[in-house]
Design a protein around this motif. Structure first.
Motif, PDB file in Angstrom:
ATOM      1  N   ALA A 152      83.703 105.607  -1.818  1.00 28.71           N
ATOM      2  CA  ALA A 152      84.584 106.546  -2.740  1.00 28.71           C
ATOM      3  C   ALA A 152      83.957 107.554  -3.645  1.00 28.71           C
ATOM      4  CB  ALA A 152      84.826 105.064  -4.114  1.00 28.71           C
ATOM      5  N   SER A 153      82.657 107.632  -3.703  1.00 32.96           N
ATOM      6  CA  SER A 153      81.833 108.711  -4.259  1.00 32.96           C
ATOM      7  C   SER A 153      82.578 110.504  -3.342  1.00 32.96           C
ATOM      8  CB  SER A 153      81.087 108.537  -4.320  1.00 32.96           C
ATOM      9  OG  SER A 153      80.021 110.087  -5.171  1.00 32.96           O
ATOM     10  N   ASN A 154      82.575 109.653  -1.453  1.00 30.73           N
ATOM     11  CA  ASN A 154      82.538 110.940  -0.960  1.00 30.73           C
ATOM     12  C   ASN A 154      84.219 111.341  -1.212  1.00 30.73           C
ATOM     13  OD1 ASN A 154      79.762 111.017  -0.077  1.00 30.73           O
ATOM     14  ND2 ASN A 154      80.061 109.114   0.924  1.00 30.73           N
ATOM     15  N   VAL A 155      84.549 109.962  -0.802  1.00 28.39           N
ATOM     16  CA  VAL A 155      85.995 110.900  -0.709  1.00 28.39           C
ATOM     17  C   VAL A 155      86.623 111.332  -1.798  1.00 28.39           C
ATOM     18  CG1 VAL A 155      88.745 109.416  -0.367  1.00 28.39           C
ATOM     19  CG2 VAL A 155      86.997 108.936   0.831  1.00 28.39           C
ATOM     20  N   ALA A 156      86.367 110.910  -2.978  1.00 27.13           N
ATOM     21  CA  ALA A 156      86.322 112.094  -4.609  1.00 27.13           C
ATOM     22  C   ALA A 156      86.276 113.300  -3.423  1.00 27.13           C
ATOM     23  CB  ALA A 156      85.825 111.128  -5.910  1.00 27.13           C
ATOM     24  N   ALA A 157      84.014 113.421  -3.755  1.00 35.30           N
ATOM     25  CA  ALA A 157      83.960 114.839  -3.867  1.00 35.30           C
ATOM     26  C   ALA A 157      84.927 115.375  -2.788  1.00 35.30           C
ATOM     27  CB  ALA A 157      82.860 114.622  -2.865  1.00 35.30           C
ATOM     28  N   GLU A 158      85.591 115.604  -1.285  1.00 37.11           N
ATOM     29  CA  GLU A 158      86.243 115.600  -0.447  1.00 37.11           C
ATOM     30  C   GLU A 158      87.138 116.081  -1.025  1.00 37.11           C
ATOM     31  OE1 GLU A 158      87.299 113.307   2.804  1.00 37.11           O
ATOM     32  OE2 GLU A 158      84.924 112.955   2.591  1.00 37.11           O
ATOM     33  N   TRP A 159      87.755 115.429  -2.116  1.00 38.62           N
ATOM     34  CA  TRP A 159      89.438 115.524  -3.105  1.00 38.62           C
ATOM     35  C   TRP A 159      89.529 116.883  -4.164  1.00 38.62           C
ATOM     36  CZ3 TRP A 159      94.106 112.809  -3.057  1.00 38.62           C
ATOM     37  CH2 TRP A 159      94.913 111.627  -2.018  1.00 38.62           C
ATOM     38  N   ALA A 160      87.307 116.638  -4.173  1.00 34.48           N
ATOM     39  CA  ALA A 160      87.770 118.019  -5.263  1.00 34.48           C
ATOM     40  C   ALA A 160      87.185 119.502  -4.704  1.00 34.48           C
ATOM     41  CB  ALA A 160      86.020 118.228  -5.808  1.00 34.48           C
ATOM     42  N   ASP A 164      94.992 106.549  -7.208  1.00 32.50           N
ATOM     43  CA  ASP A 164      95.934 105.408  -6.408  1.00 32.50           C
ATOM     44  C   ASP A 164      95.049 105.936  -4.899  1.00 32.50           C
ATOM     45  OD1 ASP A 164      96.627 102.930  -7.150  1.00 32.50           O
ATOM     46  OD2 ASP A 164      98.278 104.432  -8.442  1.00 32.50           O
ATOM     47  N   ASP A 165      95.259 107.200  -4.543  1.00 36.71           N
ATOM     48  CA  ASP A 165      95.524 107.947  -3.282  1.00 36.71           C
ATOM     49  C   ASP A 165      94.213 108.000  -2.526  1.00 36.71           C
ATOM     50  OD1 ASP A 165      98.279 108.787  -3.402  1.00 36.71           O
ATOM     51  OD2 ASP A 165      98.361 110.438  -3.865  1.00 36.71           O
ATOM     52  N   VAL A 166      93.327 108.159  -3.547  1.00 34.83           N
ATOM     53  CA  VAL A 166      92.257 108.228  -3.247  1.00 34.83           C
ATOM     54  C   VAL A 166      91.491 106.351  -2.883  1.00 34.83           C
ATOM     55  CG1 VAL A 166      88.926 108.170  -3.981  1.00 34.83           C
ATOM     56  CG2 VAL A 166      91.163 110.005  -4.521  1.00 34.83           C
ATOM     57  N   ALA A 167      91.547 105.796  -3.869  1.00 38.11           N
ATOM     58  CA  ALA A 167      91.123 104.045  -3.484  1.00 38.11           C
ATOM     59  C   ALA A 167      91.609 104.085  -2.332  1.00 38.11           C
ATOM     60  CB  ALA A 167      92.024 103.163  -5.253  1.00 38.11           C
ATOM     61  N   GLN A 168      93.179 104.701  -1.915  1.00 38.31           N
ATOM     62  CA  GLN A 168      93.807 103.463  -0.474  1.00 38.31           C
ATOM     63  C   GLN A 168      93.244 104.892   0.622  1.00 38.31           C
ATOM     64  OE1 GLN A 168      97.798 105.018  -0.078  1.00 38.31           O
ATOM     65  NE2 GLN A 168      98.625 103.613   1.905  1.00 38.31           N
ATOM     66  N   GLU A 169      92.899 105.723   0.260  1.00 39.96           N
ATOM     67  CA  GLU A 169      91.825 106.244   1.653  1.00 39.96           C
ATOM     68  C   GLU A 169      90.672 106.071   1.951  1.00 39.96           C
ATOM     69  OE1 GLU A 169      90.464 108.751   4.514  1.00 39.96           O
ATOM     70  OE2 GLU A 169      92.986 108.713   3.347  1.00 39.96           O
ATOM     71  N   GLY A 175      85.755 111.278 -13.661  1.00 37.55           N
ATOM     72  CA  GLY A 175      86.237 112.303 -13.679  1.00 37.55           C
ATOM     73  C   GLY A 175      86.757 113.017 -12.525  1.00 37.55           C
ATOM     74  N   ALA A 176      86.078 113.152 -12.001  1.00 40.97           N
ATOM     75  CA  ALA A 176      86.546 113.996 -10.116  1.00 40.97           C
ATOM     76  C   ALA A 176      87.349 113.814  -9.738  1.00 40.97           C
ATOM     77  CB  ALA A 176      85.080 113.560  -9.278  1.00 40.97           C
ATOM     78  N   VAL A 177      88.902 112.896  -9.688  1.00 44.98           N
ATOM     79  CA  VAL A 177      89.591 113.095  -9.743  1.00 44.98           C
ATOM     80  C   VAL A 177      90.778 113.074 -10.608  1.00 44.98           C
ATOM     81  CG1 VAL A 177      91.311 110.739  -7.962  1.00 44.98           C
ATOM     82  CG2 VAL A 177      88.947 111.500  -7.718  1.00 44.98           C
ATOM     83  N   PRO A 178      91.686 113.497 -10.378  1.00 42.81           N
ATOM     84  CA  PRO A 178      92.846 113.464 -11.661  1.00 42.81           C
ATOM     85  C   PRO A 178      93.171 112.118 -11.267  1.00 42.81           C
ATOM     86  CG  PRO A 178      93.230 115.622 -10.291  1.00 42.81           C
ATOM     87  CD  PRO A 178      91.926 114.625  -9.644  1.00 42.81           C
ATOM     88  N   ALA A 179      94.496 112.119 -12.998  1.00 39.60           N
ATOM     89  CA  ALA A 179      94.757 110.138 -12.601  1.00 39.60           C
ATOM     90  C   ALA A 179      95.604 110.153 -11.675  1.00 39.60           C
ATOM     91  CB  ALA A 179      94.934 110.141 -13.825  1.00 39.60           C
ATOM     92  N   ALA A 180      96.425 111.348 -11.762  1.00 36.86           N
ATOM     93  CA  ALA A 180      97.446 111.069 -10.631  1.00 36.86           C
ATOM     94  C   ALA A 180      97.037 110.792  -9.494  1.00 36.86           C
ATOM     95  CB  ALA A 180      98.676 112.701 -10.842  1.00 36.86           C
ATOM     96  N   ASP A 181      95.439 111.156  -8.610  1.00 42.45           N
ATOM     97  CA  ASP A 181      95.554 111.239  -7.508  1.00 42.45           C
ATOM     98  C   ASP A 181      94.397 109.815  -7.290  1.00 42.45           C
ATOM     99  OD1 ASP A 181      96.414 113.059  -7.006  1.00 42.45           O
ATOM    100  OD2 ASP A 181      94.465 114.106  -7.389  1.00 42.45           O
TER     101      ASP A 181
END
Length: 178
Positions: free
Chosen positions: A67-75, A37-42, A29-35
């Protein structure tokens, strides 16, 4: 090991774990649904930059941790951007509103000046058509004129207003219709 092997390994990992990676991100739940694919791609782009995939013993665990680290950065980034967003939007709305109000007042003054160049009869015909919503026949009856005289007064009024008003003001007044 050839250069094609790491690329193939990354391609296989992408195909195998892209879906589970997205589910993992949704579950956190750390990443909005719209993001998503972008996080997975990153995640996969960072993995491509790593270049030493042969050293990764547990690829799925490595991908999920990344992925956990990227999601935290995006949040964090999203909180920073969103915390200032309402102020920024309010500022923009205020600027636009002030510009619109000033532009509206300027246009209104210009229209009033142009209307004063019309004859009293032309002003009355326009007033009855636009403010009262009367047809040409109704205007003719009210002013004791022929319909042809009303039509002529309207045409001359429009012609005079077009010449008196600046082109951009006339375009704003008619919403671009000339």
């Amino acid at each position: 090991m050839t250069q094609a092997d790491p690329k193939r390994r990354l391609t296989d990992w992408f195909r195998q774990w892209r879906g589970p990676l997205r589910k993992f991100l949704v579950g956190r739940g750390a990443v909005p649904a719209a993001d998503l694919d972008d996080v997975a791609q990153e995640v996969f782009l960072r993995l491509m930059r790593y270049g030493r995939t042969e050293l990764i013993e547990h690829p799925q665990a490595y991908l999920f941790k990344m992925a956990s680290n990227v999601a935290a950065e995006w949040a964090i980034r999203a909180r920073y951007v969103r915390s200032r967003e309402p102020e920024w939007l309010a500022g923009l709305a205020g600027e636009d509103q002030a510009e619109d109000e000033a532009s509206h007042l300027e246009l209104q003054d210009e229209i009033e000046r142009a209307l004063l160049t019309l004859t009293p009869q032309q002003r009355e015909v326009l007033k009855l058509q636009f403010y009262s919503g009367l047809s040409r026949g109704e205007i003719a009856g009210r002013l004791n004129l022929s319909e042809r005289s009303v039509k002529r007064a309207l045409m001359k009024s429009y012609e005079k207003l077009r010449s008196e008003l600046h082109t951009d003001a006339f375009a704003r007044m008619t919403d671009g219709r000339e």
